[in-house]
Design a protein around this motif. Structure first.
Motif, PDB file in Angstrom:
ATOM      1  N   ALA A 340      18.879 -17.197 -15.035  1.00 49.30           N
ATOM      2  CA  ALA A 340      18.700 -18.607 -14.653  1.00 49.30           C
ATOM      3  C   ALA A 340      18.450 -19.505 -15.862  1.00 49.30           C
ATOM      4  CB  ALA A 340      17.559 -18.737 -13.658  1.00 49.30           C
ATOM      5  N   ARG A 341      17.598 -19.051 -16.759  1.00 50.81           N
ATOM      6  CA  ARG A 341      17.217 -19.880 -17.891  1.00 50.81           C
ATOM      7  C   ARG A 341      18.418 -20.197 -18.789  1.00 50.81           C
ATOM      8  NH1 ARG A 341      11.440 -19.816 -19.741  1.00 50.81           N
ATOM      9  NH2 ARG A 341      11.144 -18.389 -18.017  1.00 50.81           N
ATOM     10  N   THR A 344      21.111 -22.264 -16.937  1.00 51.71           N
ATOM     11  CA  THR A 344      20.683 -23.654 -16.777  1.00 51.71           C
ATOM     12  C   THR A 344      20.824 -24.409 -18.095  1.00 51.71           C
ATOM     13  OG1 THR A 344      19.137 -22.969 -15.072  1.00 51.71           O
ATOM     14  CG2 THR A 344      18.785 -25.146 -16.024  1.00 51.71           C
ATOM     15  N   ASN A 348      23.183 -27.575 -18.496  1.00 48.59           N
ATOM     16  CA  ASN A 348      22.656 -28.882 -18.888  1.00 48.59           C
ATOM     17  C   ASN A 348      23.362 -29.414 -20.126  1.00 48.59           C
ATOM     18  OD1 ASN A 348      20.866 -29.189 -16.815  1.00 48.59           O
ATOM     19  ND2 ASN A 348      19.132 -28.320 -17.924  1.00 48.59           N
TER      20      ASN A 348
END
Lengths: 353, 276
Positions: A340-341, A344, A348
């Motif tokens: 996820a990190r 993301t 972004n």
């Protein structure tokens, strides 16, 4: 989670609720504090579970702040002030909570009781042989559109969502890929088969999104999801079936397709530091076919207990039949918990370019 | 004569509760935040390196400063004449009415105001209808810089106008009258006499709304798109999705340091300007 709305309010709500909780703990006897999920979900929880629980046990239920914000979890766990005795969660967040040691294991036999659960992959994940969550229903992220926007063929698949020629207008997606599956959606639209979806090919997904980037309207809060479609700022996008159904009941013109649904279970968990004994009693209470059937009828999500299906009204249909998962995409919590990190950050970087 | 007692400056005494409050609610949390940014998850500058090494954060950081600057400029342009009018107008009814409007809109929640703008700027809103009637082909104004900056100005304007008004009220308007008596036009008198004296109040009020604008979260989230994303939104995601307190703290501390730097630069320039 279903409701990422009002992040700023979450923390305020959590603080206020914590303060109130301390006051109420000091004064009265036992209460059960559960987390809020927002909107129609909370209303159905009350109707299907809480009213009956209060009547049967005499233990009052306090609905506290939302439990979807990991920052709130961390603040509570670090200060040793857990607000909730039971909370709602989703499979991705559950893995983070287990990894941090912030949830208590539940009775391993509970999912097998009362006729057992539907046969759904990864419904009850095990961690070192223990289980930490009771799934109660399954919800879907689906092709959602304003029916007034398209005269002819209605959009059905994710490829239709990316077909701006046939279905012109703004596309609506959340800017948080971990919750709302915009990358999965892009890959499915690009022709990736559900079984080959994970690990996600991020480059390919972003390239696909690039093809309609100027047509995308991004939103921050779950509450905007159907609002912006209903208001006409966007015409098509990804939405949750329960929210769409709630809007339809209120007279909205939003519709959704049941094809290529991306599905995820809703979970109930026991936060560490809460009254887990009472919480476990509550989990056993809601692991009940009648109550889950009542909840499912109210919210429109497919129940997890197999026996609940025998008790549903004859006309009750769900987006996804858990007994027939053909063409359905199961959201991969294991992949997301690991990546996820990074995903993301990459997303972004692309998004803000 | 009573015996000599330890003399406490009454001003210090009066300020003590305020100072204590600032200490408890600002200084200590700020120190806490800074420590977090250096120690969570491990001791070192890792969080700062991560923030400064992220293209996203740098891009969004500068964007945050730019959008805040636009919002502040809007407040100065619109708010300065308003502050001037309520500070020097002789029509009491007008002054009271303007103050009431500013005060009331100040009291309305930022969330409600942002939602209101969401409808006004939306596809079915009046602004889109007017633009389309004027022959422009506009579908929605949501996710535009215009929407975000207007929403921010709407929130910040009362703060700016009331702060500037407080400064303007104490200005000697007689000087303008005197300048006019000596043959200057009203505009010339304002420009050469009033404005230089009013500048510190304008700068103070402008700096205040600029700093507030930097922390905006709800307004850009509801009215803006990725091109208007502000730092507060990225920080919120890193906390709510990952519980990354250290990283978020580092981003917050960096934003604060840059803000302080910008503010001191403005103060320095304005002081230097006054000395000339």
């Amino acid at each position: 989670m279903k409701n990422r709305g009002m992040i700023s309010k979450t923390s305020i709500g959590a603080i206020v609720a914590t303060l109130l909780l301390h006051v109420s703990h000091a004064q009265s006897q036992e209460t059960l504090t559960i987390s809020a999920s927002g909107g129609s979900y909370d209303a159905c929880v009350k109707a299907a579970y809480l009213d009956g629980w209060e009547k049967e046990t005499g233990i009052k239920v306090v609905v506290g702040g939302g439990a979807w914000d990991l920052g709130v979890w961390r603040a509570q766990q670090e200060t040793g002030k857990t607000e909730w005795d039971v909370a709602t969660s989703d499979p991705g967040q559950l893995r983070q909570l287990v990894r941090n040691g912030w949830v208590m294991p539940i009775d391993p036999e509970l999912p097998n009781k009362n006729g057992g659960l539907v046969d759904f992959p990864g419904l009850v994940p095990k961690f070192d042989g223990k289980i930490y969550a009771l799934p109660t229903e399954i919800f879907s992220t689906v092709v959602t559109y304003n029916s007034k926007a398209f005269k002819g063929d209605k959009p059905k698949t994710w490829a239709d969502v990316f077909n701006a020629k046939k279905y012109p207008g703004k596309r609506l997606f959340s800017n948080v890929p971990v919750d709302f599956g915009v990358l999965e959606v892009a890959l499915l639209a690009d022709g990736v088969a559900p079984e080959n979806l994970y690990p996600l090919d991020i480059d390919r997904a972003l390239k696909k999104l690039d093809s309609i980037k100027s047509d995308i309207l991004w939103y921050d809060f779950g509450t905007q999801q159907v609002a912006l479609l209903q208001q006409g700022d966007a015409v098509i996008g990804a939405g949750w079936d329960g929210r769409v159904k709630a809007l339809q009941r209120d007279g909205g013109t939003i519709e959704f397709s049941t094809e290529q649904a991306i599905v995820k279970p809703d979970l109930w968990i026991l936060p560490k530091g809460g009254n887990s004994e009472l919480g476990a009693r509550f989990l056993a209470f809601i692991d009940n076919p009648e109550r889950q059937a009542k909840f499912a009828t109210c919210i429109g999500y497919a129940p997890a207990l197999r026996k609940a299906y025998d008790l549903l009204p004859a006309n009750q249909k769900f987006t996804v039949d858990p007994n027939n998962l053909k063409g359905v995409v199961v959201w991969n919590d294991e992949y997301w918990a690991k990546n996820a990190r990074d995903v993301t950050a990459r997303f972004n970087e692309w998004l803000t370019k | 004569m009573p015996a000599h007692r330890i003399k406490i400056n009454p001003i210090v005494l009066a300020a003590a509760p305020g100072i204590a409050l600032l200490l408890i609610f600002f200084a200590i949390p700020l120190a806490n935040l800074t420590v977090r940014s250096l120690t969570d998850p491990e001791f070192g500058l890792g969080n700062y390196k991560a923030v400064l090494g992220s293209q996203t954060y740098l891009r969004v950081g500068w964007r945050t400063i730019w959008i805040s600057f636009l919002a502040m400029s809007g407040c100065v342009l619109i708010g300065t004449p308003v502050a001037y009018a309520i500070a020097h107008s002789k029509r009491r009814a007008l002054v009271v009415a303007t103050l009431a409007v500013l005060g009331l809109s100040f009291l309305t929640s930022s969330l409600i105001r942002a939602f209101a703008w969401m409808i006004l700027f939306g596809a079915q809103g009046p602004i889109v209808a007017i633009l389309n009637a004027a022959g422009l082909d506009v579908h929605t104004l949501l996710a535009t810089q215009v929407a975000v900056v207007v929403g921010m100005i709407h929130f910040l304007l009362p703060i700016y106008a009331l702060t500037a008004f407080a400064g303007f009220r104490n200005m000697p308007f007689d000087l303008v009258v005197a300048a006019e008596g000596l043959g200057a036009s009203r505009w010339y008198a304002l420009r050469t006499v009033y404005f230089p004296l009013a500048l510190p109040s304008i700068i103070n009020a402008g700096s205040l709304v600029f700093v507030i604008a930097l922390g905006f979260f709800i307004t850009p989230a509801l009215l803006g798109g990725p091109s208007e994303m502000m730092l507060g939104q990225l920080i919120a995601i890193s906390i709510s999705k990952f519980g990354d307190f250290g990283f978020a703290a580092a981003a917050g501390v960096l934003l604060m340091v840059i803000t302080l730097f910008l503010l001191s630069a403005v103060q320095w320039v304005s002081k230097a300007g006054q000395r000339q």
